[in-house]
Write a protein that holds these residues in place. Sequence first.
Motif, short mmCIF file in Angstrom:
data_model
loop_
_atom_site.label_atom_id
_atom_site.label_comp_id
_atom_site.label_asym_id
_atom_site.label_seq_id
_atom_site.Cartn_x
_atom_site.Cartn_y
_atom_site.Cartn_z
N MET A 93 0.85 -1.25 -0.05
CA MET A 93 0.10 -0.11 -0.06
C MET A 93 0.84 1.17 0.08
O MET A 93 0.24 2.47 -0.19
N SER A 94 2.11 0.97 0.42
CA SER A 94 2.85 2.45 0.12
C SER A 94 2.94 2.81 -1.07
O SER A 94 3.15 4.06 -1.59
N ALA A 95 3.09 1.65 -2.18
CA ALA A 95 3.23 2.04 -3.54
C ALA A 95 1.77 2.61 -3.97
O ALA A 95 2.11 3.59 -4.83
N PHE A 96 0.82 2.44 -3.61
CA PHE A 96 -0.47 2.79 -3.80
C PHE A 96 -0.48 4.37 -3.24
O PHE A 96 -0.78 5.26 -4.16
N GLY A 97 -0.05 4.63 -2.28
CA GLY A 97 -0.09 5.98 -1.54
C GLY A 97 0.68 6.97 -2.23
O GLY A 97 0.46 7.93 -2.74
N VAL A 98 1.97 6.52 -2.60
CA VAL A 98 2.93 7.19 -3.32
C VAL A 98 2.48 7.74 -4.46
O VAL A 98 2.82 8.99 -5.10
N GLY A 140 -3.11 3.45 -7.85
CA GLY A 140 -3.10 4.76 -7.21
C GLY A 140 -3.09 5.95 -8.38
O GLY A 140 -3.63 7.06 -8.27
N LEU A 141 -2.43 5.57 -9.54
CA LEU A 141 -2.45 6.90 -10.57
C LEU A 141 -3.71 6.98 -11.07
O LEU A 141 -4.44 8.25 -11.26
N VAL A 142 -4.52 5.97 -11.28
CA VAL A 142 -5.96 5.99 -11.94
C VAL A 142 -6.74 6.76 -10.70
O VAL A 142 -7.69 7.65 -11.04
N GLY A 143 -6.71 6.21 -9.56
CA GLY A 143 -7.45 7.07 -8.36
C GLY A 143 -7.08 8.47 -8.31
O GLY A 143 -7.99 9.26 -8.01
N ARG A 144 -5.77 8.78 -8.56
CA ARG A 144 -5.42 10.01 -8.60
C ARG A 144 -5.99 11.02 -9.53
O ARG A 144 -6.41 12.30 -9.37
N ALA A 145 -6.03 10.49 -10.63
CA ALA A 145 -6.71 11.08 -11.91
C ALA A 145 -8.30 11.58 -11.56
O ALA A 145 -8.74 12.55 -11.83
N VAL A 146 -8.91 10.28 -11.10
CA VAL A 146 -10.30 10.34 -10.88
C VAL A 146 -10.79 11.34 -9.92
O VAL A 146 -11.42 12.35 -9.83
N TRP A 147 -9.92 11.37 -8.59
CA TRP A 147 -9.98 12.38 -7.55
C TRP A 147 -9.87 13.93 -8.24
O TRP A 147 -10.44 14.56 -7.81
N MET A 148 -8.78 13.96 -8.78
CA MET A 148 -8.38 15.37 -9.19
C MET A 148 -9.30 15.90 -10.29
O MET A 148 -9.81 17.03 -10.54
N ARG A 149 -9.91 14.84 -10.98
CA ARG A 149 -10.98 15.19 -11.99
C ARG A 149 -12.26 15.70 -11.42
O ARG A 149 -12.95 16.72 -11.64
N ARG A 150 -12.59 14.86 -10.35
CA ARG A 150 -13.75 15.36 -9.45
C ARG A 150 -13.78 16.49 -8.44
O ARG A 150 -14.71 17.15 -8.26
N GLN A 151 -12.69 16.59 -7.81
CA GLN A 151 -12.57 17.58 -6.75
C GLN A 151 -11.59 18.83 -7.09
O GLN A 151 -11.64 19.87 -6.60
N GLU A 170 -8.24 21.27 -7.83
CA GLU A 170 -7.21 21.59 -6.98
C GLU A 170 -7.63 21.68 -5.51
O GLU A 170 -6.84 21.57 -4.77
N ALA A 171 -9.06 22.05 -5.25
CA ALA A 171 -9.35 22.20 -3.87
C ALA A 171 -9.52 20.87 -3.10
O ALA A 171 -9.20 20.96 -1.83
N GLY A 172 -9.31 19.89 -3.69
CA GLY A 172 -9.26 18.61 -3.16
C GLY A 172 -7.72 17.99 -3.04
O GLY A 172 -7.99 16.91 -2.58
N ARG A 173 -6.91 18.81 -3.64
CA ARG A 173 -5.45 18.14 -3.42
C ARG A 173 -5.14 17.79 -2.05
O ARG A 173 -4.32 16.73 -1.72
N GLY A 174 -5.27 18.68 -1.24
CA GLY A 174 -4.74 18.51 0.27
C GLY A 174 -5.50 17.42 0.76
O GLY A 174 -4.80 16.30 1.31
N ASP A 175 -6.74 17.14 0.51
CA ASP A 175 -7.26 15.82 1.32
C ASP A 175 -6.89 14.74 0.79
O ASP A 175 -6.36 13.47 1.33
N MET A 176 -6.32 14.88 -0.48
CA MET A 176 -5.78 13.51 -1.34
C MET A 176 -4.53 13.22 -0.83
O MET A 176 -4.32 11.92 -0.74
#
Length: 536
Positions: free
Chosen positions: A190-195, A494-505, A507-513
């Motif tokens: 999971m460290s690889a996922f979080g990174v 993790g990269l896919v999750g990052r892309a989805v998170w940033m698309r939905r949230q 820059e305002a959601g970057r901190g929580d991410m």
Amino acid sequence: MNRPDRRAGAPAHKAGEQHPRFFSIGNLLLITPLCVLGSVIGMQVLIRLGVTTNTALIGALAGMALGRIGLPGFRFYRSIHVQNLAQSAISASTFGAANSLLLPIGVPFALGRSDLVLPMFGGVVCAMLLDATLLYWMFGSRVFPAEGAWPPGVAAAGAIQAGDEGGRKARVLGIGLGLGIAGSLAGIPMSAFGVAFIANAWALLMFGIGLLLRGYFHLVGPLLHLPDIGKSHVPEGLMLGAGLTALLQVLWTLFVGRHDKDAAEEGRAEAPLQRALGIGAGAYVLIAMMIALLGGLAGSMSVGALIGFVVYAAFAALLHELIIGLAAMHSGWFPAFAVAVVTLAVGVLIGFPAPALALLVGFSASTGPAFADMGCDLKAGFLLRGEGRDPAFELDGRRQQYFAAMYAFGIAALVVLFSYGHYFAHNQVAPVDHVFVAAIRAGRSADIARALGLWAIPGALLQAIGGSRRQMGVMFATGMLLVSPLAGWAVLAGLVGRAVWMRRQGEAGRGDMQIFAAGSIAGDALFSFGRSVLKL
């Protein structure tokens, strides 16, 4: 920038506040036993499992626990900066004792040359201290910016901040922490996922591809009638080309790129980057000379061969730490064992005798871990201190962290000095030491030379295409050197999750991410630490 979310404009400390002194009774009472514990855990886990666990969060949690004791003398430990010093020290002692000291001195012992253990020990202690000092000088530079990813540092800072502030940060971190522990329990790194949520996306994409290609080549290769990728020395060749190109990119940045005086602007340590590298190169030459002389190489090698050994050993040590540092900054991984294999392979091809090769690979393997760990710890401190908004407070905080690391390394050296005899008496060394010795005994091969030269070309080209910011060649080669396909899938997820998170949230959601990612990394680290201790 890559950072946990702090309320805009919120100060990291009160105006005029002095950073806690490392050399205070309260700090030493906490940090001294933590350093002894970290050293012992590091050695035990390395000997038993062949890896080193990240203990940084254990130091932070110890500070948090003491700070919550309702007695006046314990309020000191509630400071996030005291907790930062604690996590910096225990982390330094763990990696220092295991990777920088015990592993290198095990190489000559495994080769049957116990007489070289103490000369090796003296050299790697000096190399470890220099290793961390160079990163202290370089942190905040264009090559190793404070704004870089440094994922373990982000994770440590996120955990400390969430423990201090509570509220939304603590909830988001808790979700990530729970997911990290659950995933690790299922065998997912999971460290690889979080990174993947924090680091440079291109660097992590190449890292993930390299992990998957190496992990599944044994299934695909035979179908395409291709030789074994490991036995063909493809990963080593890729790293050789990428590493040399990365060094050229660093030199280009230093001597051809911008020459602005950014020390005050970026809040980095005092010494200019060129001077730091110059001092480092000269110091590594001196350490290599010391190792060669104490190891008796002068009596078994010609003057020319001895000079060649000293120059190559110093160059390899400097290159090794730069590669490990870049990999750690972008991915949080310290591929020290894998890169040391490249150093050894070239040394074998040069024709150094077996004792010289044992000293060479031990020396080069000792450089990098302390360098990379210092960068991650300074990143945590940088975030906790307000990301350089108060340059004087930032520089003072870095200085205190440096003192903590040097103190921790001193304790680690004493612990290893008084305990290595016990391990060696039971014929216990790091598993990778046997790999190094096997390579030394195998000797030179024209096929290896051709493979390294051939595969260095695509490694160099990929690194050049990606540039110094993306480090695509180094990260692809790092993935190819490791056999962990699950980590590759975790990176891509993790990269896919990052892309989805940033698309939905946005820059305002970057901190929580990034707080969520810090929790995932922390969960993996805590689970790995607990599992390692239970297996001892």
